[in-house]
Design a protein around this motif. Structure first.
Motif, PDB file in Angstrom:
ATOM      1  N   PRO A   2       0.688  -1.473  -0.016  1.00  0.00           N
ATOM      2  CA  PRO A   2      -0.105   0.079  -0.004  1.00  0.00           C
ATOM      3  C   PRO A   2       0.752   1.341   0.393  1.00  0.00           C
ATOM      4  O   PRO A   2       1.662   1.293   0.549  1.00  0.00           O
ATOM      5  CB  PRO A   2      -1.091  -0.288   1.819  1.00  0.00           C
ATOM      6  N   GLN A   3       0.140   2.201  -0.604  1.00  0.00           N
ATOM      7  CA  GLN A   3       1.017   3.708  -0.516  1.00  0.00           C
ATOM      8  C   GLN A   3       1.665   4.201   0.299  1.00  0.00           C
ATOM      9  O   GLN A   3       2.526   4.380   0.723  1.00  0.00           O
ATOM     10  CB  GLN A   3       0.739   4.247  -1.692  1.00  0.00           C
ATOM     11  N   ALA A   4       0.801   4.282   0.968  1.00  0.00           N
ATOM     12  CA  ALA A   4       0.741   5.278   2.812  1.00  0.00           C
ATOM     13  C   ALA A   4       1.832   3.906   3.596  1.00  0.00           C
ATOM     14  O   ALA A   4       2.790   4.883   4.555  1.00  0.00           O
ATOM     15  CB  ALA A   4      -0.775   5.039   3.665  1.00  0.00           C
ATOM     16  N   ILE A   5       2.038   2.827   3.338  1.00  0.00           N
ATOM     17  CA  ILE A   5       2.909   2.368   3.921  1.00  0.00           C
ATOM     18  C   ILE A   5       4.613   2.313   3.854  1.00  0.00           C
ATOM     19  O   ILE A   5       4.836   2.999   4.209  1.00  0.00           O
ATOM     20  CB  ILE A   5       2.634   0.573   3.890  1.00  0.00           C
ATOM     21  N   HIS A   6       4.415   2.500   2.738  1.00  0.00           N
ATOM     22  CA  HIS A   6       5.791   2.663   1.474  1.00  0.00           C
ATOM     23  C   HIS A   6       5.910   4.424   2.355  1.00  0.00           C
ATOM     24  O   HIS A   6       7.135   4.238   2.407  1.00  0.00           O
ATOM     25  CB  HIS A   6       5.236   2.733  -0.017  1.00  0.00           C
ATOM     26  N   GLU A  36      -7.666   4.016   2.863  1.00  0.00           N
ATOM     27  CA  GLU A  36      -6.887   3.043   2.021  1.00  0.00           C
ATOM     28  C   GLU A  36      -7.362   1.529   2.943  1.00  0.00           C
ATOM     29  O   GLU A  36      -8.142   1.202   1.861  1.00  0.00           O
ATOM     30  CB  GLU A  36      -5.346   2.312   2.528  1.00  0.00           C
ATOM     31  N   GLU A  37      -7.741   2.289   3.992  1.00  0.00           N
ATOM     32  CA  GLU A  37      -8.832   0.979   4.655  1.00  0.00           C
ATOM     33  C   GLU A  37     -10.286   1.383   4.271  1.00  0.00           C
ATOM     34  O   GLU A  37     -10.630   0.170   4.928  1.00  0.00           O
ATOM     35  CB  GLU A  37      -9.175   1.883   6.363  1.00  0.00           C
ATOM     36  N   LEU A  47     -12.873  12.292   1.593  1.00  0.00           N
ATOM     37  CA  LEU A  47     -13.037  13.130   3.065  1.00  0.00           C
ATOM     38  C   LEU A  47     -11.201  12.824   4.026  1.00  0.00           C
ATOM     39  O   LEU A  47     -10.642  13.752   4.250  1.00  0.00           O
ATOM     40  CB  LEU A  47     -13.745  12.729   3.421  1.00  0.00           C
ATOM     41  N   SER A  48     -11.529  11.325   3.821  1.00  0.00           N
ATOM     42  CA  SER A  48      -9.862  11.666   4.438  1.00  0.00           C
ATOM     43  C   SER A  48      -9.104  11.789   3.342  1.00  0.00           C
ATOM     44  O   SER A  48      -7.533  12.211   4.154  1.00  0.00           O
ATOM     45  CB  SER A  48      -9.658   9.777   4.720  1.00  0.00           C
ATOM     46  N   LEU A  49      -8.851  12.207   1.987  1.00  0.00           N
ATOM     47  CA  LEU A  49      -7.537  12.387   1.543  1.00  0.00           C
ATOM     48  C   LEU A  49      -7.904  13.694   0.848  1.00  0.00           C
ATOM     49  O   LEU A  49      -7.089  14.354   1.596  1.00  0.00           O
ATOM     50  CB  LEU A  49      -8.705  11.996  -0.066  1.00  0.00           C
ATOM     51  N   LEU A 186      -7.170  12.588  -6.192  1.00  0.00           N
ATOM     52  CA  LEU A 186      -6.228  12.688  -4.872  1.00  0.00           C
ATOM     53  C   LEU A 186      -5.217  11.538  -4.629  1.00  0.00           C
ATOM     54  O   LEU A 186      -4.433  11.915  -4.138  1.00  0.00           O
ATOM     55  CB  LEU A 186      -7.077  13.893  -3.923  1.00  0.00           C
ATOM     56  N   ARG A 187      -5.926  10.207  -4.731  1.00  0.00           N
ATOM     57  CA  ARG A 187      -5.227   9.569  -4.298  1.00  0.00           C
ATOM     58  C   ARG A 187      -4.461   9.329  -4.731  1.00  0.00           C
ATOM     59  O   ARG A 187      -3.297   8.677  -4.746  1.00  0.00           O
ATOM     60  CB  ARG A 187      -6.280   7.895  -4.911  1.00  0.00           C
TER      61      ARG A 187
END
Length: 215
Positions: A2-6, A36-37, A47-49, A186-187
């Motif tokens: 996942p991009q966020a973990i990277h 991502e969740e 909204l999270s993004l 946005l992602r």
């Protein structure tokens, strides 16, 4: 991966980051993880993004420098584009986003003056809308990265306000295309923004609005 973990791993590897920048990016990544969740839920995802994006550019302005949110992210966009030596934002706008960008530009439901008119705060909106469309097309033809990104985010900001302030129904059929286009942009854009900031720790990204206070 996942991009966020990277991105989280990249953040941990940057030992010399100023503390405020590290906090800013850590917060942004945390909301990217939230996206991502909840990736299968476009409303929560959008909204999270946006919160993740807001964590990147939100600053604690002094009383002598009160700026609107649009003014703050315009300044932020200019900084990003100047530091984007690999032209990653350009490649997103002209290659990945070309279709959604044109759809947003042509969608009057995410044009601020359209809603100002319906609230009685503007005499009409069509002329301003056509001018905005022409300006966006001109920036496309001139490959004006900062100018086009500003228009795109301005449209998404209207959508953000609509959702955040209860002006839209959860899972509404009326705004599905705008929400999905916003999420898809946005992602991909936010990870690029975070990487640019990580690679330019010497840049003044501003003081964070809510610093960490332990007592």
């Amino acid at each position: 991966m996942p991009q966020a973990i990277h991105l989280k791993k990249q953040l941990k590897q940057c030992q010399e980051l100023p503390e405020e920048l590290a906090i800013r990016i850590h917060r942004s990544i945390s909301w990217l993880i939230c996206f991502e969740e909840h990736e299968k839920n476009p409303d929560v995802g959008f909204l999270s993004l946006w919160i993740s994006f807001n964590a990147c550019y939100g600053v604690d302005a002094s009383n002598n420098e009160k700026k609107t949110e649009r003014e703050r992210f315009k300044k932020f966009i200019d900084q990003l584009v100047q530091k984007d030596e690999s032209q990653r934002i350009f490649n997103l706008l002209w290659n990945k986003f070309s279709g959604p960008v044109k759809m947003l530009i042509d969608n009057h439901f995410v044009f601020k003056t359209f809603w100002d008119f319906h609230r009685g705060e503007a005499p009409e909106w069509e002329t301003a809308f056509r001018k905005s469309q022409s300006a966006a097309l001109r920036k496309l033809s001139e490959q004006d990265v900062a100018g086009l990104l500003e228009i795109v985010l301005d449209r998404l900001y209207v959508l953000r306000n609509q959702v955040m302030h209860g002006g839209a129904t959860y899972k509404s059929k009326l705004n599905r295309s705008q929400i999905k286009d916003g999420v898809n942009m946005l992602r991909l854009l936010i990870p690029v923004i975070i990487e640019i900031m990580l690679q330019n720790p010497e840049e003044d990204w501003g003081e964070i609005l809510y610093p960490v206070i332990t007592n």
